[in-house]
Design an enzyme around this catalytic site. Sequence first.
Site, PDB file in Angstrom:
ATOM      1  N   ASN A  45       0.815  -1.228   0.000  1.00  0.00           N
ATOM      2  CA  ASN A  45       0.000   0.000   0.000  1.00  0.00           C
ATOM      3  C   ASN A  45       0.844   1.270   0.000  1.00  0.00           C
ATOM      4  O   ASN A  45       0.321   2.374   0.144  1.00  0.00           O
ATOM      5  CB  ASN A  45      -0.949   0.003   1.194  1.00  0.00           C
ATOM      6  CG  ASN A  45      -0.221   0.146   2.518  1.00  0.00           C
ATOM      7  OD1 ASN A  45       1.004  -0.028   2.581  1.00  0.00           O
ATOM      8  ND2 ASN A  45      -0.956   0.455   3.578  1.00  0.00           N
ATOM      9  N   ARG A 104      11.485  26.125  -1.796  1.00  0.00           N
ATOM     10  CA  ARG A 104      10.976  27.303  -2.515  1.00  0.00           C
ATOM     11  C   ARG A 104       9.705  27.863  -1.886  1.00  0.00           C
ATOM     12  O   ARG A 104       9.347  29.009  -2.139  1.00  0.00           O
ATOM     13  CB  ARG A 104      10.719  26.946  -3.989  1.00  0.00           C
ATOM     14  CG  ARG A 104      12.000  26.888  -4.817  1.00  0.00           C
ATOM     15  CD  ARG A 104      11.738  26.364  -6.213  1.00  0.00           C
ATOM     16  NE  ARG A 104      11.524  24.922  -6.211  1.00  0.00           N
ATOM     17  CZ  ARG A 104      11.407  24.183  -7.319  1.00  0.00           C
ATOM     18  NH1 ARG A 104      11.468  24.775  -8.500  1.00  0.00           N
ATOM     19  NH2 ARG A 104      11.244  22.884  -7.236  1.00  0.00           N
ATOM     20  N   GLN A 105       9.035  27.059  -1.069  1.00  0.00           N
ATOM     21  CA  GLN A 105       7.818  27.532  -0.393  1.00  0.00           C
ATOM     22  C   GLN A 105       8.196  28.058   0.993  1.00  0.00           C
ATOM     23  O   GLN A 105       7.802  27.515   2.021  1.00  0.00           O
ATOM     24  CB  GLN A 105       6.794  26.401  -0.300  1.00  0.00           C
ATOM     25  CG  GLN A 105       6.337  25.894  -1.673  1.00  0.00           C
ATOM     26  CD  GLN A 105       5.266  24.836  -1.570  1.00  0.00           C
ATOM     27  OE1 GLN A 105       4.346  24.928  -0.767  1.00  0.00           O
ATOM     28  NE2 GLN A 105       5.378  23.799  -2.396  1.00  0.00           N
ATOM     29  N   HIS A 138      17.518  27.480  -0.384  1.00  0.00           N
ATOM     30  CA  HIS A 138      16.964  28.437  -1.340  1.00  0.00           C
ATOM     31  C   HIS A 138      17.040  29.860  -0.797  1.00  0.00           C
ATOM     32  O   HIS A 138      17.337  30.802  -1.535  1.00  0.00           O
ATOM     33  CB  HIS A 138      15.521  28.055  -1.665  1.00  0.00           C
ATOM     34  CG  HIS A 138      14.910  28.865  -2.767  1.00  0.00           C
ATOM     35  ND1 HIS A 138      15.430  28.908  -4.046  1.00  0.00           N
ATOM     36  CD2 HIS A 138      13.817  29.680  -2.780  1.00  0.00           C
ATOM     37  CE1 HIS A 138      14.694  29.696  -4.794  1.00  0.00           C
ATOM     38  NE2 HIS A 138      13.713  30.189  -4.054  1.00  0.00           N
ATOM     39  N   ASP A 179      18.149  36.711 -11.288  1.00  0.00           N
ATOM     40  CA  ASP A 179      17.086  37.582 -10.778  1.00  0.00           C
ATOM     41  C   ASP A 179      17.639  38.387  -9.616  1.00  0.00           C
ATOM     42  O   ASP A 179      18.773  38.186  -9.175  1.00  0.00           O
ATOM     43  CB  ASP A 179      15.848  36.780 -10.359  1.00  0.00           C
ATOM     44  CG  ASP A 179      16.176  35.676  -9.354  1.00  0.00           C
ATOM     45  OD1 ASP A 179      16.986  35.917  -8.436  1.00  0.00           O
ATOM     46  OD2 ASP A 179      15.643  34.563  -9.494  1.00  0.00           O
ATOM     47  N   LYS A 202      13.627  39.933 -14.463  1.00  0.00           N
ATOM     48  CA  LYS A 202      12.554  39.131 -15.044  1.00  0.00           C
ATOM     49  C   LYS A 202      11.246  39.354 -14.301  1.00  0.00           C
ATOM     50  O   LYS A 202      11.235  39.604 -13.092  1.00  0.00           O
ATOM     51  CB  LYS A 202      12.929  37.648 -15.050  1.00  0.00           C
ATOM     52  CG  LYS A 202      13.162  37.014 -13.687  1.00  0.00           C
ATOM     53  CD  LYS A 202      13.691  35.599 -13.852  1.00  0.00           C
ATOM     54  CE  LYS A 202      13.913  34.934 -12.505  1.00  0.00           C
ATOM     55  NZ  LYS A 202      14.531  33.603 -12.622  1.00  0.00           N
ATOM     56  N   GLY A 237      13.322  26.118 -17.732  1.00  0.00           N
ATOM     57  CA  GLY A 237      12.694  27.126 -18.572  1.00  0.00           C
ATOM     58  C   GLY A 237      13.233  28.525 -18.311  1.00  0.00           C
ATOM     59  O   GLY A 237      13.599  29.251 -19.247  1.00  0.00           O
ATOM     60  N   THR A 238      13.295  28.923 -17.041  1.00  0.00           N
ATOM     61  CA  THR A 238      13.734  30.277 -16.720  1.00  0.00           C
ATOM     62  C   THR A 238      15.217  30.472 -17.011  1.00  0.00           C
ATOM     63  O   THR A 238      15.618  31.523 -17.509  1.00  0.00           O
ATOM     64  CB  THR A 238      13.447  30.603 -15.243  1.00  0.00           C
ATOM     65  OG1 THR A 238      14.040  29.603 -14.421  1.00  0.00           O
ATOM     66  CG2 THR A 238      11.961  30.629 -14.980  1.00  0.00           C
TER      67      THR A 238
END
Length: 326
Positions: A45, A104-105, A138, A179, A202, A237-238
């Site tokens: 499970n 990141r949060q 981060h 950034d 950005k 992507g960035t």
Amino acid sequence: MSGITTSGEKKLKLFSGRAHPELAEEVARALGTELVPTKALDFANGEIYVRFLDSARGADCFVIQSHTAPINQWIMEQLIMIDALKRASARSITAILPFYGYARQDKKHLGREPISARLIADLLRQAGADRLMAVDLHTAQIQGFFDGPVDHLFALPMLADYVGDRVADRSKLTIVSPDAGRVKVADQWCDRLGAPLAIIHKRRDMSQANTILSAEVVGDVRGRTCVLVDDMIDTAGTICAAADALFDAGAADVIVAATHGVLSGPAADRLKNSRVSEFVFTNTLPTPAQLQLDKITTLSIAPSIAAAVREVFEDGSVTSLFEGVH
């Protein structure tokens, strides 16, 4: 004479989860020890079972687990390992997170959002961790989320020295922050390599993850070798958009240096098709097999982790290993 005396000898024991065993084995070799044998399995499970096959009583225990995909499984496994050590009478428990999941949060951007990086710290503490050790968080504020000592390790010296040796003409080198949030780290690269700074301004789309609306170069990059520095690359992507902006501004070459190669989703295709000449990562996370591209260089963070573990075990100074980096 009343009472009982002991030899007073301290014991160091290194434990590894299943997320990134290659890195754990490298750390063990650098320390001159072996990983504690562990039985770990998944029930039908999805529940995780862990049992250590050696005593942990009275030992200073270090539990290494990098939060790679599937990230929630490996976080849960580390929590279970820590709980097992607490119940096995470990003298101390240090959770080593080469990559800190949910980092990141770390703050609320919008209403009714969680601060998940704090939740991870609370879970580790509640499970029984006395100390955290992490590589390139981060944001530095995450150290304050954990109610106990946090050793923050840095990959900058290793990455910067590698890039400095790779670039033939340092007079044409420019360090680029992707950034505004990375300017402080980019400044340290500049100081170490004696290079000027440029910044990518950005605008992000806060309604969509990993999406930027526009990127503009601030600084002179024409005809120069640009080094884009960041803490992690996820879907790429960035960072690829930032590299394109640098080439559009006249950069001669672009190198990307990042501590954590998360490299999920479309990252493989984006790195392969990018005009970036080299992507330099550390092995805080395992590089997926399909991403073994010639333009990817992976440096080992194991010596730095091993040195920090030794300093903690011997009551030394972890800060002294990273003088000038903060």
